[in-house]
Design an enzyme around this catalytic site. Structure first.
Site, PDB file in Angstrom:
ATOM      1  N   PRO A   2      -5.107   0.038  18.569  1.00 29.66           N
ATOM      2  CA  PRO A   2      -4.729  -0.447  17.237  1.00 29.66           C
ATOM      3  C   PRO A   2      -4.834   0.589  16.116  1.00 29.66           C
ATOM      4  O   PRO A   2      -4.425   0.319  14.987  1.00 29.66           O
ATOM      5  CB  PRO A   2      -5.705  -1.602  17.000  1.00 29.66           C
ATOM      6  N   TYR A  39      -9.669   5.090   6.854  1.00 28.38           N
ATOM      7  CA  TYR A  39      -9.960   5.471   8.244  1.00 28.38           C
ATOM      8  C   TYR A  39     -11.114   6.469   8.202  1.00 28.38           C
ATOM      9  O   TYR A  39     -11.080   7.403   7.393  1.00 28.38           O
ATOM     10  CB  TYR A  39      -8.748   6.146   8.896  1.00 28.38           C
ATOM     11  N   TYR A  82       3.373   6.645  10.001  1.00 29.39           N
ATOM     12  CA  TYR A  82       2.560   5.498   9.605  1.00 29.39           C
ATOM     13  C   TYR A  82       3.427   4.396   8.984  1.00 29.39           C
ATOM     14  O   TYR A  82       3.246   3.211   9.282  1.00 29.39           O
ATOM     15  CB  TYR A  82       1.440   5.916   8.643  1.00 29.39           C
ATOM     16  N   LYS A 100       0.390  -0.165  15.112  1.00 34.48           N
ATOM     17  CA  LYS A 100       1.786  -0.185  15.570  1.00 34.48           C
ATOM     18  C   LYS A 100       2.160  -1.370  16.471  1.00 34.48           C
ATOM     19  O   LYS A 100       3.352  -1.611  16.681  1.00 34.48           O
ATOM     20  CB  LYS A 100       2.095   1.112  16.355  1.00 34.48           C
ATOM     21  N   HIS A 104       0.845  -1.198   0.000  1.00 38.47           N
ATOM     22  CA  HIS A 104       0.000   0.000   0.000  1.00 38.47           C
ATOM     23  C   HIS A 104       0.878   1.244   0.000  1.00 38.47           C
ATOM     24  O   HIS A 104       1.632   1.480   0.929  1.00 38.47           O
ATOM     25  CB  HIS A 104      -0.918   0.007   1.231  1.00 38.47           C
TER      26      HIS A 104
HETATM   27  C1  LIG Z   1      -7.993  -5.916  16.853  1.00 45.85           C
HETATM   28  C2  LIG Z   1      -6.504  -5.732  16.818  1.00 45.85           C
HETATM   29  C3  LIG Z   1      -5.921  -5.183  15.673  1.00 45.85           C
HETATM   30  C4  LIG Z   1      -4.548  -4.988  15.626  1.00 45.85           C
HETATM   31  N1  LIG Z   1      -4.000  -4.434  14.478  1.00 45.85           N
HETATM   32  C5  LIG Z   1      -2.665  -4.235  14.416  1.00 45.85           C
HETATM   33  C6  LIG Z   1      -2.039  -3.750  13.195  1.00 45.85           C
HETATM   34  O1  LIG Z   1      -2.683  -3.504  12.169  1.00 45.85           O
HETATM   35  N2  LIG Z   1      -0.683  -3.579  13.189  1.00 45.85           N
HETATM   36  C7  LIG Z   1       0.074  -3.890  14.292  1.00 45.85           C
HETATM   37  O2  LIG Z   1       1.310  -3.722  14.254  1.00 45.85           O
HETATM   38  N3  LIG Z   1      -0.482  -4.381  15.445  1.00 45.85           N
HETATM   39  C8  LIG Z   1      -1.818  -4.573  15.537  1.00 45.85           C
HETATM   40  N4  LIG Z   1      -2.355  -5.138  16.679  1.00 45.85           N
HETATM   41  C9  LIG Z   1      -1.498  -5.470  17.825  1.00 45.85           C
HETATM   42  C10 LIG Z   1      -0.732  -6.805  17.659  1.00 45.85           C
HETATM   43  O3  LIG Z   1      -1.636  -7.848  17.393  1.00 45.85           O
HETATM   44  C11 LIG Z   1       0.079  -7.097  18.941  1.00 45.85           C
HETATM   45  O4  LIG Z   1       0.793  -5.946  19.304  1.00 45.85           O
HETATM   46  C12 LIG Z   1       1.059  -8.276  18.733  1.00 45.85           C
HETATM   47  O5  LIG Z   1       0.374  -9.502  18.716  1.00 45.85           O
HETATM   48  C13 LIG Z   1       2.120  -8.317  19.844  1.00 45.85           C
HETATM   49  O6  LIG Z   1       2.924  -9.476  19.712  1.00 45.85           O
HETATM   50  P1  LIG Z   1       3.606 -10.144  20.977  1.00 45.85           P
HETATM   51  O7  LIG Z   1       4.334 -11.328  20.454  1.00 45.85           O
HETATM   52  O8  LIG Z   1       4.337  -9.118  21.752  1.00 45.85           O
HETATM   53  O9  LIG Z   1       2.390 -10.587  21.925  1.00 45.85           O
HETATM   54  P2  LIG Z   1       1.236 -11.650  21.671  1.00 45.85           P
HETATM   55  O10 LIG Z   1       0.853 -11.714  20.234  1.00 45.85           O
HETATM   56  O11 LIG Z   1       0.181 -11.352  22.674  1.00 45.85           O
HETATM   57  O12 LIG Z   1       1.921 -13.046  22.022  1.00 45.85           O
HETATM   58  C14 LIG Z   1       2.229 -13.418  23.348  1.00 45.85           C
HETATM   59  C15 LIG Z   1       2.212 -14.936  23.453  1.00 45.85           C
HETATM   60  O13 LIG Z   1       2.572 -15.310  24.792  1.00 45.85           O
HETATM   61  C16 LIG Z   1       1.717 -16.346  25.220  1.00 45.85           C
HETATM   62  N5  LIG Z   1       1.660 -16.346  26.698  1.00 45.85           N
HETATM   63  C17 LIG Z   1       0.948 -15.530  27.501  1.00 45.85           C
HETATM   64  N6  LIG Z   1       1.150 -15.824  28.783  1.00 45.85           N
HETATM   65  C18 LIG Z   1       2.018 -16.867  28.804  1.00 45.85           C
HETATM   66  C19 LIG Z   1       2.604 -17.636  29.858  1.00 45.85           C
HETATM   67  N7  LIG Z   1       2.321 -17.385  31.137  1.00 45.85           N
HETATM   68  N8  LIG Z   1       3.444 -18.629  29.527  1.00 45.85           N
HETATM   69  C20 LIG Z   1       3.740 -18.897  28.211  1.00 45.85           C
HETATM   70  N9  LIG Z   1       3.199 -18.206  27.176  1.00 45.85           N
HETATM   71  C21 LIG Z   1       2.353 -17.202  27.467  1.00 45.85           C
HETATM   72  C22 LIG Z   1       0.383 -16.034  24.569  1.00 45.85           C
HETATM   73  O14 LIG Z   1      -0.449 -17.174  24.464  1.00 45.85           O
HETATM   74  C23 LIG Z   1       0.831 -15.519  23.196  1.00 45.85           C
HETATM   75  O15 LIG Z   1       0.916 -16.541  22.239  1.00 45.85           O
HETATM   76  C24 LIG Z   1      -3.736  -5.353  16.748  1.00 45.85           C
HETATM   77  C25 LIG Z   1      -4.309  -5.918  17.881  1.00 45.85           C
HETATM   78  C26 LIG Z   1      -5.679  -6.120  17.933  1.00 45.85           C
HETATM   79  C27 LIG Z   1      -6.286  -6.745  19.175  1.00 45.85           C
END
Ligand SMILES: Cc1cc2nc3c(=O)[nH]c(=O)nc-3n(C[C@H](O)[C@H](O)[C@H](O)COP(=O)(O)OP(=O)(O)OC[C@H]3O[C@@H](n4cnc5c(N)ncnc54)[C@H](O)[C@@H]3O)c2cc1C
Length: 388
Positions: A292, A200, A383, A296, A72
């Protein structure tokens, strides 16, 4: 068991860190509370910054993203029925990629399986020990047995509700938080997107976002109340709420259909400082959350992982702890800029306040954005992702 880096969580942060460390010959084990299928079923992020694409390439898992992802060059913002476009390409020379988090997770899981690096799924009762000693440990239960992993470092990549941040002494953490009085109701549907670019929407009826996962799969969001529950939003009610917020062309082009996923997400800004506690390092949602709106969250998880993987590589290859010592400051400097941008997008585009002064300010902010090349460039720079 023994490893160099024990990684808690197999979300994008943990899997990407594991892959980058493996590439540099650093041993790691990932412990994940859920099953692999459950992790793959979570529908979340979809917009990938250029620097995040670069990291996925570096990790050797970018091929499918380049084949199936949608590049995009710009984004559209519709204000009270009038659409405006901001061109990332013209203003920054860069672009973003629309490619689902589910697909990235799958690519990272496949990459990890291909190199035979260990991941323990369905690991219960994960606990962190001796994080301030030179020999930290992680214990967990799996297959009805207790297990212990000795390691040099622990990477807490277990999201906002994980155990890692809670394992740091409470007095050592400062938490900064803003909770918004609304949520996002999102649906996924196998219908062609209303536009080739994200739209948006700022409207008197409330915020909306028209996004997509592919030319045949759409992702739409509307602002909802935190008191709403999903059962009170049958698909017809969702489409009826979305359509009037669009401009005339959008209303005509909108193709509705049954949802294949529907969920409500609360909006929150959160930062825990610092991101290092002895030999425990936090990365991704474990340390910070953004609403969201600015797309980011996943991108910030990736930038933390970049700083952290480089710090581990420096530690093992160059015997230097400089990267580890500066990790928290470096990561937080980028985190706070993304927090600012996500807060700005959220407060400018949602109907949060009924105070006419606040509503006039929103319109003035957006009018300035569309009329000033300087403002549009600042928006586009943020962005597409600030440089590391
Ligand atoms: C509706 C929505 C839309 C979004 N859109 C965007 C977007 O367009 N662009 C963007 O950049 N971000 C977006 N995000 C945010 C993005 O999804 C998260 O920031 C991202 O998943 C973070 O990754 P992470 O690996 O840090 O955490 P997570 O994806 O939360 O992964 C953490 C992992 O740790 C595991 N875990 C938890 N507790 C324990 C434990 N005690 N022991 C072992 N494992 C555990 C969980 O099961 C999970 O698998 C969006 C979020 C939502 C909800």
């Amino acid at each position: 068991m023994r490893t160099q880096v024990a990684i808690i969580g197999a979300g994008p942060a943990g899997l990407l860190l594991g892959q980058l460390l493996h590439k540099h010959g650093i041993d790691n084990i990932i412990l994940e509370r859920q099953t692999a299928d459950y992790v793959l079923s979570r529908v979340r992020a979809g917009v990938i910054e250029q620097v995040t694409m670069g990291l996925l390439d570096e990790a050797g898992v970018g091929a499918r993203m380049h084949k199936d992802g949608l590049v995009h060059d710009g984004v559209q913002i519709c204000v009270d029925g009038v659409r405006h476009r901001i061109s990332f390409k013209e203003l920054t020379g860069k672009a973003v990629m629309v490619y689902g988090q589910t697909e990235i997770t799958k690519d990272l899981m496949d990459g990890r399986a291909a190199v035979g690096a260990p991941t323990v799924y369905a690991a219960d009762d994960v606990a962190l020990h001796d994080i301030f000693s030179g020999a930290p440990r992680v214990t967990y239960r799996g297959d009805s047995k207790s297990h212990e992993i000795d390691c040099d470092f622990i990477a807490g990549c277990d999201g906002f509700h994980g155990i890692s941040r809670k394992s740091a002494p409470p007095r050592a953490i400062t938490a900064h938080e803003r909770i918004y009085p609304l949520g996002w109701l999102g649906i996924l549907s196998d219908t062609p997107p209303v536009s080739e670019e994200l739209i948006y929407v700022r409207h008197d009826r409330g915020f909306a976002l028209c996004s997509m996962r592919s030319p045949t799969r759409s992702r739409y969001y509307i602002q909802c109340s935190l008191a709403d529950d999903i059962d009170s939003w049958p698909d017809e009610r969702f489409w009826e709420a979305l359509r009037p917020r669009l401009d005339e062309e959008g209303r005509e082009r909108l193709v509705t259909g049954p949802s294949i996923e529907k969920s409500i997400a609360p909006l929150r800004s959160f930062v825990a400082e610092p991101m290092r506690f002895g030999r425990l390092f936090l990365a991704g949602d474990a340390a910070h959350i953004v609403p969201p709106t600015g797309a980011k969250g996943l991108n910030l998880a990736a930038s933390d992982v970049r700083y952290l993987s480089q710090a581990f590589i420096e530690h093992y290859a160059d015997k230097s702890d400089s990267g580890l010592d500066h990790y928290s400051d470096r990561a937080l400097a980028r985190v706070w800029k993304a927090e600012r941008f996500s807060w700005w997008m959220t407060t400018t585009l949602h109907r949060i306040s009924e105070n006419p002064f606040d509503l006039k300010l929103q319109v003035a902010e957006l009018d300035y954005l569309f009329r000033s090349t300087a403002a549009a460039t600042a928006f586009a720079e943020n962005y597409v992702g600030l440089p590391y």
